[in-house]
Design a protein around this motif. Structure first.
Motif, PDB file in Angstrom:
ATOM      1  N   GLU A 184       3.185  12.753  -0.318  1.00 12.32           N
ATOM      2  CA  GLU A 184       3.939  11.830   0.518  1.00 12.32           C
ATOM      3  C   GLU A 184       4.912  11.011  -0.326  1.00 12.32           C
ATOM      4  OE1 GLU A 184       1.728   9.670   3.558  1.00 12.32           O
ATOM      5  OE2 GLU A 184       2.681   7.801   2.910  1.00 12.32           O
ATOM      6  N   PHE A 185       6.154  10.941   0.149  1.00 14.30           N
ATOM      7  CA  PHE A 185       7.171  10.082  -0.452  1.00 14.30           C
ATOM      8  C   PHE A 185       7.513   8.998   0.565  1.00 14.30           C
ATOM      9  CE2 PHE A 185       7.678  14.289  -2.237  1.00 14.30           C
ATOM     10  CZ  PHE A 185       7.837  14.063  -3.597  1.00 14.30           C
ATOM     11  N   GLY A 186       7.653   7.775   0.098  1.00 11.46           N
ATOM     12  CA  GLY A 186       7.924   6.708   1.039  1.00 11.46           C
ATOM     13  C   GLY A 186       8.768   5.603   0.460  1.00 11.46           C
ATOM     14  N   LEU A 187       9.297   4.793   1.347  1.00 17.24           N
ATOM     15  CA  LEU A 187      10.054   3.607   0.977  1.00 17.24           C
ATOM     16  C   LEU A 187       9.686   2.501   1.950  1.00 17.24           C
ATOM     17  CD1 LEU A 187      12.331   2.228  -0.716  1.00 17.24           C
ATOM     18  CD2 LEU A 187      13.925   3.010   1.056  1.00 17.24           C
ATOM     19  N   LYS A 188       9.258   1.356   1.407  1.00 19.54           N
ATOM     20  CA  LYS A 188       8.939   0.195   2.229  1.00 19.54           C
ATOM     21  C   LYS A 188       9.779  -0.982   1.772  1.00 19.54           C
ATOM     22  CE  LYS A 188       4.158   1.533   3.226  1.00 19.54           C
ATOM     23  NZ  LYS A 188       2.743   1.077   3.321  1.00 19.54           N
ATOM     24  N   GLY A 189       9.936  -1.930   2.678  1.00 18.92           N
ATOM     25  CA  GLY A 189      10.724  -3.096   2.311  1.00 18.92           C
ATOM     26  C   GLY A 189      10.431  -4.278   3.197  1.00 18.92           C
ATOM     27  N   SER A 190      10.617  -5.469   2.617  1.00 23.88           N
ATOM     28  CA  SER A 190      10.522  -6.720   3.353  1.00 23.88           C
ATOM     29  C   SER A 190      11.833  -7.461   3.122  1.00 23.88           C
ATOM     30  CB  SER A 190       9.332  -7.545   2.853  1.00 23.88           C
ATOM     31  OG  SER A 190       9.290  -8.797   3.476  1.00 23.88           O
ATOM     32  N   LEU A 191      12.610  -7.613   4.177  1.00 25.24           N
ATOM     33  CA  LEU A 191      13.971  -8.124   4.064  1.00 25.24           C
ATOM     34  C   LEU A 191      14.162  -9.349   4.946  1.00 25.24           C
ATOM     35  CD1 LEU A 191      15.717  -4.640   4.388  1.00 25.24           C
ATOM     36  CD2 LEU A 191      14.957  -5.752   2.274  1.00 25.24           C
TER      37      LEU A 191
ATOM     38  N   THR B 219       0.836  -1.203   0.000  1.00 28.19           N
ATOM     39  CA  THR B 219       0.000   0.000   0.000  1.00 28.19           C
ATOM     40  C   THR B 219       0.869   1.252   0.000  1.00 28.19           C
ATOM     41  OG1 THR B 219      -1.772  -1.139   1.191  1.00 28.19           O
ATOM     42  CG2 THR B 219      -1.750   1.258   1.289  1.00 28.19           C
ATOM     43  N   PRO B 220       0.698   2.137  -0.982  1.00 28.80           N
ATOM     44  CA  PRO B 220       1.552   3.332  -1.082  1.00 28.80           C
ATOM     45  C   PRO B 220       1.092   4.461  -0.169  1.00 28.80           C
ATOM     46  CG  PRO B 220       0.048   3.232  -2.944  1.00 28.80           C
ATOM     47  CD  PRO B 220      -0.202   1.994  -2.142  1.00 28.80           C
ATOM     48  N   ARG B 221       0.984   4.164   1.103  1.00 29.74           N
ATOM     49  CA  ARG B 221       0.656   5.147   2.124  1.00 29.74           C
ATOM     50  C   ARG B 221       1.290   4.714   3.438  1.00 29.74           C
ATOM     51  NH1 ARG B 221      -3.983   8.327   1.677  1.00 29.74           N
ATOM     52  NH2 ARG B 221      -3.581   8.907   3.841  1.00 29.74           N
ATOM     53  N   SER B 222       1.449   5.655   4.351  1.00 24.59           N
ATOM     54  CA  SER B 222       1.992   5.363   5.672  1.00 24.59           C
ATOM     55  C   SER B 222       0.876   4.801   6.546  1.00 24.59           C
ATOM     56  CB  SER B 222       2.563   6.641   6.294  1.00 24.59           C
ATOM     57  OG  SER B 222       3.101   6.391   7.567  1.00 24.59           O
ATOM     58  N   VAL B 223       1.005   3.543   6.934  1.00 26.40           N
ATOM     59  CA  VAL B 223      -0.053   2.872   7.678  1.00 26.40           C
ATOM     60  C   VAL B 223       0.558   1.859   8.633  1.00 26.40           C
ATOM     61  CG1 VAL B 223      -0.359   1.264   5.760  1.00 26.40           C
ATOM     62  CG2 VAL B 223      -2.158   1.455   7.457  1.00 26.40           C
ATOM     63  N   SER B 224      -0.048   1.711   9.805  1.00 22.76           N
ATOM     64  CA  SER B 224       0.366   0.705  10.795  1.00 22.76           C
ATOM     65  C   SER B 224      -0.836  -0.149  11.155  1.00 22.76           C
ATOM     66  CB  SER B 224       0.900   1.367  12.073  1.00 22.76           C
ATOM     67  OG  SER B 224       2.022   2.176  11.818  1.00 22.76           O
ATOM     68  N   THR B 225      -0.598  -1.434  11.364  1.00 21.77           N
ATOM     69  CA  THR B 225      -1.646  -2.318  11.863  1.00 21.77           C
ATOM     70  C   THR B 225      -1.198  -2.889  13.205  1.00 21.77           C
ATOM     71  OG1 THR B 225      -0.771  -4.297  10.755  1.00 21.77           O
ATOM     72  CG2 THR B 225      -2.310  -2.932   9.513  1.00 21.77           C
TER      73      THR B 225
ATOM     74  N   TYR C 230       7.636   4.742  -3.207  1.00 22.16           N
ATOM     75  CA  TYR C 230       6.347   5.196  -3.721  1.00 22.16           C
ATOM     76  C   TYR C 230       6.205   6.696  -3.545  1.00 22.16           C
ATOM     77  CZ  TYR C 230       4.651   5.590   1.115  1.00 22.16           C
ATOM     78  OH  TYR C 230       4.481   5.952   2.431  1.00 22.16           O
ATOM     79  N   ILE C 231       5.272   7.267  -4.287  1.00 23.20           N
ATOM     80  CA  ILE C 231       4.880   8.661  -4.136  1.00 23.20           C
ATOM     81  C   ILE C 231       3.366   8.721  -4.236  1.00 23.20           C
ATOM     82  CG2 ILE C 231       5.278   9.061  -6.600  1.00 23.20           C
ATOM     83  CD1 ILE C 231       5.800  12.000  -5.937  1.00 23.20           C
TER      84      ILE C 231
ATOM     85  N   THR D 114     -14.665  17.837  -5.203  1.00 31.12           N
ATOM     86  CA  THR D 114     -14.042  16.673  -5.835  1.00 31.12           C
ATOM     87  C   THR D 114     -12.795  16.268  -5.051  1.00 31.12           C
ATOM     88  OG1 THR D 114     -14.819  17.390  -8.015  1.00 31.12           O
ATOM     89  CG2 THR D 114     -13.043  15.766  -7.969  1.00 31.12           C
ATOM     90  N   SER D 115     -12.652  14.961  -4.845  1.00 30.77           N
ATOM     91  CA  SER D 115     -11.458  14.404  -4.219  1.00 30.77           C
ATOM     92  C   SER D 115     -10.755  13.493  -5.210  1.00 30.77           C
ATOM     93  CB  SER D 115     -11.831  13.593  -2.959  1.00 30.77           C
ATOM     94  OG  SER D 115     -12.587  14.358  -2.050  1.00 30.77           O
ATOM     95  N   TRP D 116      -9.425  13.402  -5.086  1.00 33.67           N
ATOM     96  CA  TRP D 116      -8.690  12.516  -5.991  1.00 33.67           C
ATOM     97  C   TRP D 116      -7.414  12.034  -5.320  1.00 33.67           C
ATOM     98  CZ3 TRP D 116      -3.769  14.187  -6.885  1.00 33.67           C
ATOM     99  CH2 TRP D 116      -3.518  15.555  -6.769  1.00 33.67           C
ATOM    100  N   THR D 117      -6.884  10.947  -5.837  1.00 32.17           N
ATOM    101  CA  THR D 117      -5.603  10.430  -5.341  1.00 32.17           C
ATOM    102  C   THR D 117      -4.850   9.765  -6.480  1.00 32.17           C
ATOM    103  OG1 THR D 117      -4.554   9.068  -3.633  1.00 32.17           O
ATOM    104  CG2 THR D 117      -6.498   8.159  -4.674  1.00 32.17           C
ATOM    105  N   VAL D 118      -3.534   9.910  -6.485  1.00 28.66           N
ATOM    106  CA  VAL D 118      -2.652   9.250  -7.451  1.00 28.66           C
ATOM    107  C   VAL D 118      -1.441   8.725  -6.693  1.00 28.66           C
ATOM    108  CG1 VAL D 118      -1.188   9.509  -9.493  1.00 28.66           C
ATOM    109  CG2 VAL D 118      -3.370  10.737  -9.373  1.00 28.66           C
ATOM    110  N   SER D 119      -1.155   7.432  -6.846  1.00 27.60           N
ATOM    111  CA  SER D 119       0.012   6.820  -6.212  1.00 27.60           C
ATOM    112  C   SER D 119       0.787   6.027  -7.244  1.00 27.60           C
ATOM    113  CB  SER D 119      -0.412   5.883  -5.075  1.00 27.60           C
ATOM    114  OG  SER D 119      -1.091   6.574  -4.069  1.00 27.60           O
ATOM    115  N   LEU D 120       2.103   6.190  -7.230  1.00 29.94           N
ATOM    116  CA  LEU D 120       2.990   5.438  -8.113  1.00 29.94           C
ATOM    117  C   LEU D 120       4.018   4.716  -7.258  1.00 29.94           C
ATOM    118  CD1 LEU D 120       3.646   8.181 -10.842  1.00 29.94           C
ATOM    119  CD2 LEU D 120       1.877   6.417 -10.854  1.00 29.94           C
ATOM    120  N   SER D 121       4.291   3.457  -7.573  1.00 31.57           N
ATOM    121  CA  SER D 121       5.276   2.692  -6.807  1.00 31.57           C
ATOM    122  C   SER D 121       5.992   1.718  -7.721  1.00 31.57           C
ATOM    123  CB  SER D 121       4.589   1.938  -5.656  1.00 31.57           C
ATOM    124  OG  SER D 121       3.656   0.996  -6.156  1.00 31.57           O
ATOM    125  N   TYR D 122       7.134   1.220  -7.225  1.00 33.68           N
ATOM    126  CA  TYR D 122       7.906   0.242  -8.000  1.00 33.68           C
ATOM    127  C   TYR D 122       8.506  -0.773  -7.036  1.00 33.68           C
ATOM    128  CZ  TYR D 122      10.946  -1.828 -11.485  1.00 33.68           C
ATOM    129  OH  TYR D 122      11.544  -2.719 -12.350  1.00 33.68           O
TER     130      TYR D 122
END
Length: 819
Positions: free
Chosen positions: A606-613, A60-66, A571-572, A554-562
């Motif tokens: 928002e700019f972010g970086l996630k990883g599973s290592l 998910t290209p957002r900052s989130v905690s579960t 992601y951004i 009007t609301s909108w969202t755009v997220s790009l990730s790789y």
């Protein structure tokens, strides 16, 4: 024990990146990965509460905690304020001691139940977490699919259910538990829960029922908690294509708000030295209460005890009142008039304890909330899913505080949302789409009484008496400061798409249109003044008795990730989200409607970086963001202030082995009050240390208020800029387990005038548990070093006059039987 930046954040980021770039065998596909001992901490499950798609937290290209039920149980978390230990960016200022909603990224957040927004609850009642299977904390405004929401973020509760989320099947056999929790200050909580499969005719169904009863004392004098909670969820397969989910929650709470210490000074914070003394008596008719009319000693419609003066700006040096600007009481009286009635009669000093707070024995906060839902999910032969979510919630709230504040609200909301979705598998990509029309109607009745709200008249070394007790509007159903009755209806339509290519690139886009019909009125004959706020005394002329409007946005969202082969996902996300400005009883204020300030937009970048290592045993997320409300004048000072927030968050969860779990969190938050920045000042209650050359006892018989200069700093007070957290738990494999957490918070200003500073602190919590096949025994100690610390109470408005002393060292013990 303070942890400090000094390159720490950069070092952490570098270390995480170096581990990720060193190998190329780590995958980001975590849905099929199970790491033993993770307590549900790793982001392997699909979390639909962010965008509505079946995406894990990692994807998910957002900052989130579960926060899973297992984590909350292991770390003995009992209220939402404790979630800060495992959720960066969720530090929450005190709302008069009631843990109703989280502050997310430094501003009040929303609360959702199964992905549907609940009625506002900044401090109406403590939000229970014990009946949750999982709590999701999403930072930043909600996805367009969920409708208008606040800028800060939101908390989503997933109730306990008989359906297993990973497989879609039901629990194989009945299961349940009973528990008893005790602890410091006569804590007493009993819970019982049971769930399992069932069958009606040829159809399978699942059920889960949870109940909780609490009757506890409190560290704070004249305080305590009684509450009852019942929650039930049912899930039934009607056919191979149709299933239904329904249930609800009923929560009854009885307690009180806690303003904390009054008459605050830096000497009180640092050394516990309190200014004593009693004010002039005002109870003319001898009924034991001071009415609004008895405060009006001159009969001119004004009171001589709260000289709120918006014209401070015209008379004080620098254009607005700056802390310490008047040098003598005579200079102050030039600005505000005669202050002789504010002087205490027998001034002195004394030492007080953190439990000595501004609560009278008859103070109350009673709330009853009912939440119901009914979902139908139909899958066509063409694999389209049509989901209809029907949601209803109502609450009744009564809040009375002898020092001069009371309120009630009786509000309800109904929402019906249809989500039509399908996933398309193509040669080199997968596309998922959602189409969602929705309807939401809110009906409200809400009144406040704060015209003569005096924190400082009460001497905390003495019992509450007719010297400080006010005749409250809720007791006579008259003389309210504000009173609103009305409704608003929201029609919305949203479309979202999630596109993932085989090469690792992904794009998520969405747009929503909302139109809202709003109307609100004031029963003027039940107001103290014919106004929509506190400052329209006779002869009036500034009232907004009723107002209505139609707004749209009007609301909108755009997220790009790789997704790289080594498990890293940068992601951004950019989004703009509509928000409606309502109060703590879901009320729409007539003056906001009339001025066009009832509806606004929020923006997020928002700019972010996630990883599973490390074979998916280590998860990390780093985000840098900027978000703001676009209209500085559209706000509710209680629930939805106009702010700009900049900051960063780091979250790390590492299952070192099947026994050891470690987590780390860091947040950097800077919140700017946009309307204050624009004006150069803001209205605030004036504390004694704001006027250091004037003896405190000359002011405490009433309340000074006025415009305080920002002095070039419009940042929100009471919000720590840097917070570090570290948690760990070790399972010995023989039934024994230990856990611990450290929360490190830097010093903050108590109020906007920045005259009183609250010290930095480090909380240390430890716990131990022993578990057999059927029994669980656990003991936890909170604040083991007995750190003395405080939280701001409404810092931008009341921060110079009241503050909440937090709990000293205390413990909880729990015994649970599982079957």
């Amino acid at each position: 024990m303070k942890l400090r930046k000094a390159g720490f954040t950069k070092s952490l980021v570098s270390a995480v990146l170096s581990v990720g770039l060193a190998g190329h065998t780590y995958g980001a596909d975590m849905e099929e990965i199970v790491v033993k001992g993770d307590l549900g901490s790793l982001p392997g499950e699909n979390v639909q509460s962010v965008f509505g798609f079946n995406k894990s937290v990692l994807e998910t290209p957002r900052s989130v905690s579960t926060i899973s039920e297992e984590m909350m149980e292991r770390f003995n978390m009992y209220d939402i304020d404790e979630l800060i230990a495992v959720a960066p960016g969720s530090f929450t200022q005190s709302f008069f001691g009631v843990a109703g909603g989280l502050d997310v990224r430094g501003t009040p957040g929303e609360t959702y139940f199964r992905g549907v927004r609940r009625l506002d609850n900044p401090g109406n009642y403590p939000t229970p977490i014990g009946a949750s299977d999982r709590v999701d904390i999403v930072r930043g405004p909600a996805s367009p699919i969920y409708g208008p929401s606040k800028i800060g973020g939101y908390m989503n509760f997933n109730p306990k259910s008989a359906r297993i989320e990973e497989t879609g099947g039901f629990i194989a056999e009945p299961t349940g538990a009973m528990s008893f929790t005790t602890g410091s200050w006569d804590k007493s909580v009993i819970t019982a829960e049971v769930g399992g499969p069932g069958r009606i005719g040829d159809q399978d169904f699942g059920y889960y029922v949870y109940g909780e009863i609490e009757d506890s004392g409190s560290y704070y004098k004249n305080s305590g908690v009684e509450q009852n909670l019942f929650q039930a969820s049912f899930d039934m397969d009607i056919s191979d294509q149709l299933r239904i989910q329904f249930g609800g929650m009923w929560h009854e709470y009885s307690g009180n708000q806690i303003a904390g210490w009054n008459r605050i000074t830096q000497d009180l914070i640092d050394h516990g030295i309190y200014v004593t003394g009693t004010p002039l008596p005002l109870d003319v008719n001898g009924d034991g209460r001071i009415s609004h009319q008895e405060f009006d000693t001159t009969g001119d419609g004004f009171t001589d005890y709260n000289p709120f003066r918006f014209d401070f700006i015209s008379g004080a040096p620098g254009g607005a009142l700056t802390p310490g600007s008047p040098e003598t009481i005579e200079e102050l009286e030039i600005l505000v008039g005669d202050l002789s009635r504010l002087a205490l009669q027998n001034p002195g000093t004394a030492k007080i304890d953190g439990s000595d707070v501004l609560v009278a024995p008859e103070d109350l906060l009673d709330n009853e909330v009912t939440t119901l839902y009914f979902d139908m999910i139909y899958t066509t032969e063409g694999e389209w899913e049509i989901k209809n979510q029907l949601f209803y919630e109502e609450y009744q709230n009564d809040n009375e505080n002898a020092y001069g504040f009371s309120q009630f609200h009786d509000s309800w909301v109904v929402e019906d949302k249809i989500v039509i979705s399908k996933t398309f598998a193509m040669d080199n990509m997968t596309a998922a789409i959602q189409i969602s029309p929705s309807f939401r109607h809110t009906d409200f009745e809400h009144a406040d009484d704060y015209t003569n709200e005096y924190f400082d008249r009460r001497d905390l070394t003495l019992a509450s008496s007719p010297l400080d007790k006010r005749l409250l509007s809720t007791s006579i159903h008259d003389d309210y400061t504000e009173y609103y009755i009305g409704e608003y209806t929201n029609w919305g339509f949203a479309v979202m798409g999630d596109f993932t290519w085989d090469n690792g690139f992904a794009a998520l886009v969405g747009v929503r249109y909302d139109t809202i019909d709003i109307e609100s009125r004031q029963p003027v004959d039940q107001l103290l003044f014919a106004s929509s706020n506190n400052f329209c005394p006779p002869p009036g002329g500034c009232e907004n008795a009723e107002a209505k409007d139609d707004v749209d946005g009007t609301s909108w969202t755009v997220s790009l990730s790789y997704e790289f082969d080594n498990g890293l996902i940068p992601y951004i996300t950019a989004s703009e989200q509509a928000t409606m400005i309502v109060g703590q009883g879901a009320e729409a204020v007539t003056s906001n409607i009339a001025s066009g300030g009832i509806f606004d937009d929020s923006e997020l970048l928002e700019f972010g970086l996630k990883g599973s290592l490390l074979d998916n045993s280590l998860y990390f997320a780093i985000s840098i963001y900027e978000q703001e409300r676009t209209d500085f004048s559209a706000q509710s000072i209680v629930t939805n202030q106009s702010t700009k927030t900049e900051g960063a968050e780091v979250e790390v969860r590492w299952v070192v082995n099947e026994n050891l779990l470690l987590t780390f969190g860091y947040s950097n938050i800077e919140v700017t009050n946009l309307n204050t920045e624009q004006a150069g000042y803001r209205f605030s209650f004036i504390g004694c240390d704001d006027l250091p050359n004037i003896p405190c006892h000359l002011l405490y018989g009433g309340t000074l208020g006025g415009n305080v200069s920002s002095q070039g700093d419009a940042s929100r007070a009471g919000m720590p800029e840097d917070i570090y957290t570290l948690t760990g738990t070790y399972d010995f494999g023989n039934g024994w387990a230990v856990n611990g957490s450290i929360i490190d918070v830097e010093a903050v200003d108590s109020g906007f005038s920045r005259s009183v500073q609250l010290p930095a602190y480090t909380l240390v919590n430890l716990g131990v548990s022993y578990e057999t096949e059927n029994w669980l025994f656990s003991v936890s100690g909170k604040n083991l070093t007995d750190e003395e610390y405080f939280r701001s109470n409404f810092p931008n408005l009341f921060g110079g006059t009241i503050v909440l002393p937090e709990l000293p060292r205390h413990y909880n013990a729990r015994i649970q039987y599982k079957f």
